[in-house]
Design a protein around this motif. Structure first.
Motif, PDB file in Angstrom:
ATOM      1  N   SER A  86       0.827  -1.204   0.000  1.00 31.57           N
ATOM      2  CA  SER A  86       0.000   0.000   0.000  1.00 31.57           C
ATOM      3  C   SER A  86       0.863   1.257   0.000  1.00 31.57           C
ATOM      4  CB  SER A  86      -0.929  -0.003   1.216  1.00 31.57           C
ATOM      5  OG  SER A  86      -1.659   1.189   1.316  1.00 31.57           O
ATOM      6  N   LEU A  87       1.956   1.245   0.779  1.00 26.44           N
ATOM      7  CA  LEU A  87       2.862   2.388   0.797  1.00 26.44           C
ATOM      8  C   LEU A  87       3.454   2.652  -0.576  1.00 26.44           C
ATOM      9  CD1 LEU A  87       4.987   2.141   4.083  1.00 26.44           C
ATOM     10  CD2 LEU A  87       3.064   3.656   3.586  1.00 26.44           C
ATOM     11  N   LYS A  88       3.821   1.597  -1.289  1.00 24.63           N
ATOM     12  CA  LYS A  88       4.396   1.768  -2.624  1.00 24.63           C
ATOM     13  C   LYS A  88       3.410   2.437  -3.574  1.00 24.63           C
ATOM     14  CE  LYS A  88       7.640  -2.115  -2.446  1.00 24.63           C
ATOM     15  NZ  LYS A  88       8.032  -3.438  -3.019  1.00 24.63           N
ATOM     16  N   LYS A  89       2.137   2.069  -3.446  1.00 23.93           N
ATOM     17  CA  LYS A  89       1.115   2.646  -4.321  1.00 23.93           C
ATOM     18  C   LYS A  89       0.749   4.070  -3.885  1.00 23.93           C
ATOM     19  CE  LYS A  89      -1.003  -1.868  -5.249  1.00 23.93           C
ATOM     20  NZ  LYS A  89      -2.222  -2.702  -5.026  1.00 23.93           N
ATOM     21  N   ASN A  90       0.869   4.333  -2.606  1.00 22.16           N
ATOM     22  CA  ASN A  90       0.404   5.609  -2.060  1.00 22.16           C
ATOM     23  C   ASN A  90       1.216   6.795  -2.574  1.00 22.16           C
ATOM     24  OD1 ASN A  90      -1.404   7.005  -0.322  1.00 22.16           O
ATOM     25  ND2 ASN A  90       0.178   7.159   1.242  1.00 22.16           N
ATOM     26  N   ALA A  91       2.535   6.721  -2.460  1.00 19.44           N
ATOM     27  CA  ALA A  91       3.476   7.723  -2.981  1.00 19.44           C
ATOM     28  C   ALA A  91       3.127   9.148  -2.574  1.00 19.44           C
ATOM     29  CB  ALA A  91       3.562   7.606  -4.503  1.00 19.44           C
ATOM     30  N   PRO A  92       3.157   9.478  -1.265  1.00 16.04           N
ATOM     31  CA  PRO A  92       2.931  10.861  -0.844  1.00 16.04           C
ATOM     32  C   PRO A  92       4.103  11.747  -1.252  1.00 16.04           C
ATOM     33  CG  PRO A  92       3.674   9.552   1.008  1.00 16.04           C
ATOM     34  CD  PRO A  92       3.463   8.594  -0.136  1.00 16.04           C
ATOM     35  N   CYS A  93       3.908  13.055  -1.221  1.00 11.53           N
ATOM     36  CA  CYS A  93       4.968  14.002  -1.557  1.00 11.53           C
ATOM     37  C   CYS A  93       5.808  14.238  -0.308  1.00 11.53           C
ATOM     38  CB  CYS A  93       4.370  15.309  -2.074  1.00 11.53           C
ATOM     39  SG  CYS A  93       5.619  16.524  -2.558  1.00 11.53           S
ATOM     40  N   VAL A  94       6.971  13.621  -0.254  1.00 11.94           N
ATOM     41  CA  VAL A  94       7.841  13.656   0.930  1.00 11.94           C
ATOM     42  C   VAL A  94       9.203  14.205   0.536  1.00 11.94           C
ATOM     43  CG1 VAL A  94       8.994  12.280   2.705  1.00 11.94           C
ATOM     44  CG2 VAL A  94       6.656  11.705   2.000  1.00 11.94           C
ATOM     45  N   TYR A  95       9.693  15.169   1.312  1.00 12.74           N
ATOM     46  CA  TYR A  95      11.037  15.698   1.112  1.00 12.74           C
ATOM     47  C   TYR A  95      11.890  15.370   2.330  1.00 12.74           C
ATOM     48  CZ  TYR A  95       9.893  18.275  -3.112  1.00 12.74           C
ATOM     49  OH  TYR A  95       9.537  18.606  -4.407  1.00 12.74           O
ATOM     50  N   LEU A  96      13.078  14.860   2.072  1.00 16.31           N
ATOM     51  CA  LEU A  96      14.025  14.479   3.118  1.00 16.31           C
ATOM     52  C   LEU A  96      15.405  14.956   2.715  1.00 16.31           C
ATOM     53  CD1 LEU A  96      14.786  12.796   5.692  1.00 16.31           C
ATOM     54  CD2 LEU A  96      15.108  10.851   4.151  1.00 16.31           C
ATOM     55  N   GLY A  97      16.016  15.825   3.509  1.00 15.54           N
ATOM     56  CA  GLY A  97      17.339  16.339   3.179  1.00 15.54           C
ATOM     57  C   GLY A  97      17.390  17.037   1.840  1.00 15.54           C
ATOM     58  N   GLY A  98      16.320  17.728   1.482  1.00 15.55           N
ATOM     59  CA  GLY A  98      16.261  18.450   0.218  1.00 15.55           C
ATOM     60  C   GLY A  98      15.911  17.602  -0.978  1.00 15.55           C
ATOM     61  N   MET A 107       2.047  21.301  12.226  1.00 14.37           N
ATOM     62  CA  MET A 107       3.041  20.429  12.790  1.00 14.37           C
ATOM     63  C   MET A 107       2.303  19.581  13.842  1.00 14.37           C
ATOM     64  SD  MET A 107       4.967  23.236  15.251  1.00 14.37           S
ATOM     65  CE  MET A 107       5.608  22.104  16.482  1.00 14.37           C
ATOM     66  N   LEU A 108       2.655  18.379  14.091  1.00 10.77           N
ATOM     67  CA  LEU A 108       3.921  17.766  13.787  1.00 10.77           C
ATOM     68  C   LEU A 108       3.579  16.349  13.344  1.00 10.77           C
ATOM     69  CD1 LEU A 108       6.984  18.414  13.949  1.00 10.77           C
ATOM     70  CD2 LEU A 108       6.950  17.494  16.211  1.00 10.77           C
ATOM     71  N   GLY A 109       3.733  16.062  12.064  1.00  9.85           N
ATOM     72  CA  GLY A 109       3.286  14.795  11.508  1.00  9.85           C
ATOM     73  C   GLY A 109       4.257  13.660  11.771  1.00  9.85           C
ATOM     74  N   THR A 110       4.191  13.098  12.951  1.00  9.19           N
ATOM     75  CA  THR A 110       5.061  11.972  13.290  1.00  9.19           C
ATOM     76  C   THR A 110       4.696  10.760  12.441  1.00  9.19           C
ATOM     77  OG1 THR A 110       5.331  12.777  15.541  1.00  9.19           O
ATOM     78  CG2 THR A 110       5.833  10.458  15.145  1.00  9.19           C
ATOM     79  N   MET A 111       5.697  10.173  11.820  1.00  3.33           N
ATOM     80  CA  MET A 111       5.570   8.977  10.970  1.00  3.33           C
ATOM     81  C   MET A 111       4.860   9.257   9.644  1.00  3.33           C
ATOM     82  SD  MET A 111       7.047   6.473  12.590  1.00  3.33           S
ATOM     83  CE  MET A 111       6.497   4.782  12.734  1.00  3.33           C
ATOM     84  N   ALA A 112       4.585  10.517   9.327  1.00  2.00           N
ATOM     85  CA  ALA A 112       3.792  10.845   8.137  1.00  2.00           C
ATOM     86  C   ALA A 112       4.279  10.174   6.855  1.00  2.00           C
ATOM     87  CB  ALA A 112       3.738  12.362   7.951  1.00  2.00           C
ATOM     88  N   PRO A 113       5.597  10.107   6.585  1.00  2.00           N
ATOM     89  CA  PRO A 113       6.016   9.525   5.300  1.00  2.00           C
ATOM     90  C   PRO A 113       5.611   8.072   5.106  1.00  2.00           C
ATOM     91  CG  PRO A 113       7.808  10.769   6.287  1.00  2.00           C
ATOM     92  CD  PRO A 113       6.741  10.633   7.334  1.00  2.00           C
ATOM     93  N   ILE A 114       5.403   7.342   6.215  1.00  3.37           N
ATOM     94  CA  ILE A 114       5.082   5.919   6.063  1.00  3.37           C
ATOM     95  C   ILE A 114       3.653   5.618   6.521  1.00  3.37           C
ATOM     96  CG2 ILE A 114       7.504   5.267   6.224  1.00  3.37           C
ATOM     97  CD1 ILE A 114       6.986   4.255   9.061  1.00  3.37           C
ATOM     98  N   THR A 115       2.818   6.663   6.509  1.00  2.00           N
ATOM     99  CA  THR A 115       1.402   6.481   6.800  1.00  2.00           C
ATOM    100  C   THR A 115       0.597   6.669   5.512  1.00  2.00           C
ATOM    101  OG1 THR A 115       1.104   8.800   7.418  1.00  2.00           O
ATOM    102  CG2 THR A 115       1.655   7.250   9.174  1.00  2.00           C
ATOM    103  N   GLU A 116      -0.716   6.405   5.612  1.00  3.73           N
ATOM    104  CA  GLU A 116      -1.571   6.458   4.431  1.00  3.73           C
ATOM    105  C   GLU A 116      -2.654   7.525   4.501  1.00  3.73           C
ATOM    106  OE1 GLU A 116      -1.898   1.744   3.625  1.00  3.73           O
ATOM    107  OE2 GLU A 116      -1.930   2.470   5.692  1.00  3.73           O
ATOM    108  N   GLU A 117      -2.942   8.008   5.705  1.00  6.69           N
ATOM    109  CA  GLU A 117      -3.942   9.046   5.884  1.00  6.69           C
ATOM    110  C   GLU A 117      -3.436  10.032   6.933  1.00  6.69           C
ATOM    111  OE1 GLU A 117      -7.562   9.383   5.042  1.00  6.69           O
ATOM    112  OE2 GLU A 117      -7.370   7.905   3.433  1.00  6.69           O
TER     113      GLU A 117
END
Length: 526
Positions: free
Chosen positions: A12-24, A189-199
């Protein structure tokens, strides 16, 4: 989809593909990013646990909609036995990660269950908003989704309300409405774990001041919604990290994020409070009665951490032969006494459980909340004790690579061992675990997280005082002053767990912030 597997979550995470920035960098696939891979694995383990025959009877129950097994964290307890099952479920999940995953899926599962239980309060602005609360809860439950939440406004100028900021959309607010929903803009703020969540679930924490109706927004949307961007903080656990050298931080980092909403469309069926006129009153009147169930989850996590630290401190002391010293025994006894008080509160609140008028069972009394308010101080003290016991031993721990060196391994085995019977490798592993829990950047983030887990601890504790029923305590003082002579002394009740009152006029989502601690609007200041 019933309770799902870890593999289903990863897919599900692979399909979800949220817009995530890490270290630029824009991260196109979070499952392929090394920093996220071990936390994803830890989450997948939690999903797999609910399908394991050893745990599934505790971790799942039949869906009211389909009869298929769904996570027990969504269970609305209609009996005392249901409440016990939820407690076992929450504690089992916390014990999986020793309480170091504060935003594992079960936290938000209970969070949206609370939304469902407050559906009638959301419905004050229209029946559809209450229906949305229940529908969203059912959607998350039946798809076994992993959520994060966004509660807090950015720390830009906290002397001003959202509407008073130099830009009206620095804080997340309503821009306009359309036939499809509302457009929102700003940051949270503050979205803890947001990159690996779905909602992501959004709600203002601590209440909304007068004049800020446009910022009184409650909704839930996919993390991959167009216009929603997550900006990650710097990692506190940079890879590569071996399990031996970094037994906690190699697996359990919880990434925190800023969420930027750039004219995001929130569909009408995902909205509980829409930011229109009067929305602030609805948010401020939600109350705190169903928060008692969320307190079971948070207390389970904290108790698991206290138990872990007690075991860790005693093992460290034993490994280097210092348990015979009086001051060491005093420190270990202090830790154990705190832990046992926490256990008594955790299980005792369940023994005092009460049934609310709507049939929902909740833990009795304010004990869990009181325990939660003290955990920051207790946690800091536990960290301090482990650091004191380990002392310079933290810097006397070669790496896993050193243990693999044929040239120096004999020296390590001879000079870095513990007391008789404690081999060098065992002592080193133990001290590395202690450093990971108390000294690493991971540990410092955890300590700060525990302290501010539910917001400002000063305001929360003050709110506990202002809302506490003081009358029985005042009566005791009156008797001591001789003003109640001849009157019978109150007999302690058979069941002292008082029902949690619903306080519709209490300002603040959690029912904990005094109105005087919130900024006034501009008109009030004049």
């Amino acid at each position: 989809m019933p309770a799902r597997s870890g593999q289903a979550y990863v897919e599900s995470l692979k399909k979800n593909a949220p817009c995530v920035y890490l270290g630029g960098r824009r991260i196109p696939d979070v499952t392929a990013e090394p920093i996220f891979q071990e936390p994803i694995r830890a989450m997948a383990e939690q999903y797999d646990m609910q399908l394991d025959p050893a745990y599934r009877d505790i971790m799942t129950y039949p869906s009211p909609s389909t009869g298929e097994p769904v996570s027990t964290s969504f269970l609305v307890p209609r009996t005392r036995e249901d409440l016990v099952k939820k407690r076992k479920h929450f504690k089992l999940r916390a014990d999986h990660n020793f309480g170091f995953l504060g935003r594992a899926p079960d936290f938000m599962n209970q969070f949206v269950t609370g939304w469902h239980l407050m559906a009638d309060r959301f419905a004050r602005a229209g029946a559809r908003f209450g229906e949305n609360a229940t529908r969203y809860y059912e959607h998350v439950r039946e798809h076994d989704l992993f959520l994060t939440h966004m509660l807090i406004n950015p720390q830009i100028d906290r002397s001003k309300t959202s509407a008073q900021q130099e830009d009206p959309f620095l804080h997340l607010g309503r821009v306009r409405e359309t036939s499809e929903g509302i457009i929102v803009r700003g940051a949270k703020m503050l979205g803890t774990m947001a990159p690996i969540t779905e909602e992501v679930a959004v709600i203002p924490f601590g209440g909304v001041p007068p004049g800020d109706d446009a910022y009184a927004l409650v909704f839930g949307i996919p993390t991959a919604t167009p216009g929603l961007t997550f900006i990650c903080r710097e990692t506190v656990a940079p890879p590569p990290r071996s399990r031996f050298d970094h037994p906690l931080s190699s697996r359990f980092e919880e990434m925190d994020c800023i969420a930027v909403f750039d004219d995001v469309l929130v569909p009408w069926d995902r909205i509980m409070v829409d930011g229109s006129a009067g929305s602030g009153d609805i948010v401020n009147a939600l109350g705190a009665d169903f928060g008692a169930l969320l307190n079971v989850q948070t207390s389970a996590r904290m108790l698991s951490q206290l138990e872990f630290f007690c075991g860790l401190a005693m093992k460290v002391a034993d490994a280097i032969g210092i348990t015979g010293f009086l001051h060491v025994q005093e420190k270990l006894g202090e830790m154990l006494s705190h832990m046992e008080v926490a256990r008594a509160v955790f299980y005792g609140s369940e023994a005092m459980a009460q049934q609310l008028p709507n049939g929902v069972w909740v833990p009795g009394g304010p004990g869990l909340r009181a325990f939660h308010l003290q955990t920051g101080k207790i946690y800091s003290r536990f960290v301090e004790i482990v650091q004191t016991l380990a002392a310079g031993g933290f810097f006397y721990a070669p790496s896993e690579a050193d243990l693999g060196s044929a040239e120096i391994r004999p020296y390590i085995d001879r000079y870095v061992r513990g007391r008789a019977g404690v081999a060098a490798e065992d002592r080193i592993a133990l001290f590395k675990l202690a450093w990971d829990a108390t000294g690493e950047s991971f540990a410092q983030r955890m300590a700060q997280y525990v302290r501010f887990y539910s917001g400002d601890p000063i305001r929360l504790t003050a709110g506990f005082y202002t809302q506490y029923d003081k009358a029985p305590l005042f009566e005791m003082v009156e008797r001591a002053l001789g003003r109640r002579d001849g009157e019978p002394i109150p007999v302690s009740p058979d069941n002292p767990g008082a029902l949690i009152p619903y306080q519709p006029d209490t300002r603040g989502m959690a029912g904990t912030y005094a109105a005087t601690s919130l900024p006034a609007n501009r008109d009030e200041r004049k």
